[in-house]
Design an enzyme around this catalytic site. Structure first.
Site, PDB file in Angstrom:
ATOM      1  N   HIS A  43      42.184  35.430  64.799  1.00 33.60           N
ATOM      2  CA  HIS A  43      42.436  34.645  66.091  1.00 33.60           C
ATOM      3  C   HIS A  43      41.243  33.932  66.749  1.00 33.60           C
ATOM      4  CE1 HIS A  43      44.092  33.733  70.618  1.00 33.60           C
ATOM      5  NE2 HIS A  43      43.079  33.183  70.667  1.00 33.60           N
ATOM      6  N   HIS A  91      46.843  30.730  70.578  1.00 37.22           N
ATOM      7  CA  HIS A  91      46.452  31.050  69.019  1.00 37.22           C
ATOM      8  C   HIS A  91      46.186  30.397  68.659  1.00 37.22           C
ATOM      9  CE1 HIS A  91      46.451  34.484  66.187  1.00 37.22           C
ATOM     10  NE2 HIS A  91      46.318  33.163  65.337  1.00 37.22           N
ATOM     11  N   HIS A 106      37.745  32.889  67.586  1.00 35.39           N
ATOM     12  CA  HIS A 106      36.666  33.589  68.662  1.00 35.39           C
ATOM     13  C   HIS A 106      35.205  33.383  68.305  1.00 35.39           C
ATOM     14  CE1 HIS A 106      37.345  36.880  65.162  1.00 35.39           C
ATOM     15  NE2 HIS A 106      36.667  37.340  65.770  1.00 35.39           N
ATOM     16  N   CYS A 156      49.433  39.869  68.342  1.00 34.27           N
ATOM     17  CA  CYS A 156      47.917  39.735  68.529  1.00 34.27           C
ATOM     18  C   CYS A 156      47.013  40.178  69.685  1.00 34.27           C
ATOM     19  CB  CYS A 156      47.616  38.094  67.758  1.00 34.27           C
ATOM     20  SG  CYS A 156      45.550  37.655  68.089  1.00 34.27           S
TER      21      CYS A 156
HETATM   22  P1  5GP Z   1      34.328  38.924  63.821  1.00 34.48           P
HETATM   23  O1  5GP Z   1      34.777  40.569  63.330  1.00 34.48           O
HETATM   24  O2  5GP Z   1      36.498  39.264  63.201  1.00 34.48           O
HETATM   25  O3  5GP Z   1      33.947  38.317  64.685  1.00 34.48           O
HETATM   26  O4  5GP Z   1      34.738  39.915  65.261  1.00 34.48           O
HETATM   27  C1  5GP Z   1      35.753  40.962  65.958  1.00 34.48           C
HETATM   28  C2  5GP Z   1      35.002  41.612  67.395  1.00 34.48           C
HETATM   29  O5  5GP Z   1      35.773  41.824  68.133  1.00 34.48           O
HETATM   30  C3  5GP Z   1      34.030  42.245  66.788  1.00 34.48           C
HETATM   31  O6  5GP Z   1      32.532  42.582  67.695  1.00 34.48           O
HETATM   32  C4  5GP Z   1      35.316  43.376  67.691  1.00 34.48           C
HETATM   33  O7  5GP Z   1      33.963  44.945  67.569  1.00 34.48           O
HETATM   34  C5  5GP Z   1      35.927  43.095  68.568  1.00 34.48           C
HETATM   35  N1  5GP Z   1      37.178  43.873  68.965  1.00 34.48           N
HETATM   36  C6  5GP Z   1      37.604  44.182  68.260  1.00 34.48           C
HETATM   37  N2  5GP Z   1      38.904  44.124  68.611  1.00 34.48           N
HETATM   38  C7  5GP Z   1      38.852  44.380  70.116  1.00 34.48           C
HETATM   39  C8  5GP Z   1      39.439  44.553  71.423  1.00 34.48           C
HETATM   40  O8  5GP Z   1      40.506  45.538  70.944  1.00 34.48           O
HETATM   41  N3  5GP Z   1      38.832  44.814  72.104  1.00 34.48           N
HETATM   42  C9  5GP Z   1      38.018  43.694  72.762  1.00 34.48           C
HETATM   43  N4  5GP Z   1      37.299  43.765  73.430  1.00 34.48           N
HETATM   44  N5  5GP Z   1      37.164  43.833  71.383  1.00 34.48           N
HETATM   45  C10 5GP Z   1      37.325  43.764  69.928  1.00 34.48           C
HETATM   46 ZN    ZN Z   2      45.846  35.184  68.773  1.00 31.87          ZN
END
Ligand code: 5GP
Ligand code: ZN
Length: 112
Positions: free
Chosen positions: A96, A46, A98, A4
């Site tokens: 995960h 996690h 967020h 992850c």
């Molecule tokens: P979700 O669409 O799952 O709510 O948001 C995932 C977020 O994680 C997106 O805004 C994307 O830009 C960010 N993200 C994805 N992979 C990475 C990474 O490896 N590093 C960072 N800092 N952000 C990431």
């Molecule tokens: Zn995780």
């Protein structure tokens, strides 16, 4: 969850722009920012999403991260948005938990 990416970022195993962290949660810059301030707040342990057995102490640690982020980035008084996507219909791409912390501009009125 050894594969992850957010587990690794939260624990400092992969370098990132860490804005703030405490014992249980971390706040780092989103890699593809959608606003002048776009920070992700995640638990260090996690959990797939908000309803995946997150304990109260961890949730409060995440709230503390939000407070520190908005203070440190100067958006506490101008306003900000906190949101979390859960599952396919919401467009969750990283499994995960967020919280997106967004601010630094007038945000869209559209939430859906
Ligand atoms: P979700 O669409 O799952 O709510 O948001 C995932 C977020 O994680 C997106 O805004 C994307 O830009 C960010 N993200 C994805 N992979 C990475 C990474 O490896 N590093 C960072 N800092 N952000 C990431
Ligand atoms: Zn995780």
């Amino acid at each position: 969850m050894s594969d992850c990416i957010f587990c690794k970022l939260a624990k400092g195993e992969i370098p990132t722009t860490m804005v703030y962290q405490n014992e249980l949660a971390a706040a780092f810059a989103d890699a593809s920012p959608l606003a002048p301030v776009h920070v992700l707040v995640v638990p260090k342990a996690h959990h797939d999403n908000l309803l995946d057995g997150v304990d109260a102490q961890t949730l409060m640690a995440m709230v503390e991260c939000v407070e520190q982020v908005v203070q440190r980035t100067g958006i506490k008084d101008s306003g900000f948005r906190v949101l979390t996507n859960v599952g396919a219909d919401a467009g969750q791409t990283v499994n995960h938990l967020h919280w997106h912390v967004l601010g630094g501009k007038r945000l869209s009125d559209q939430l859906a």
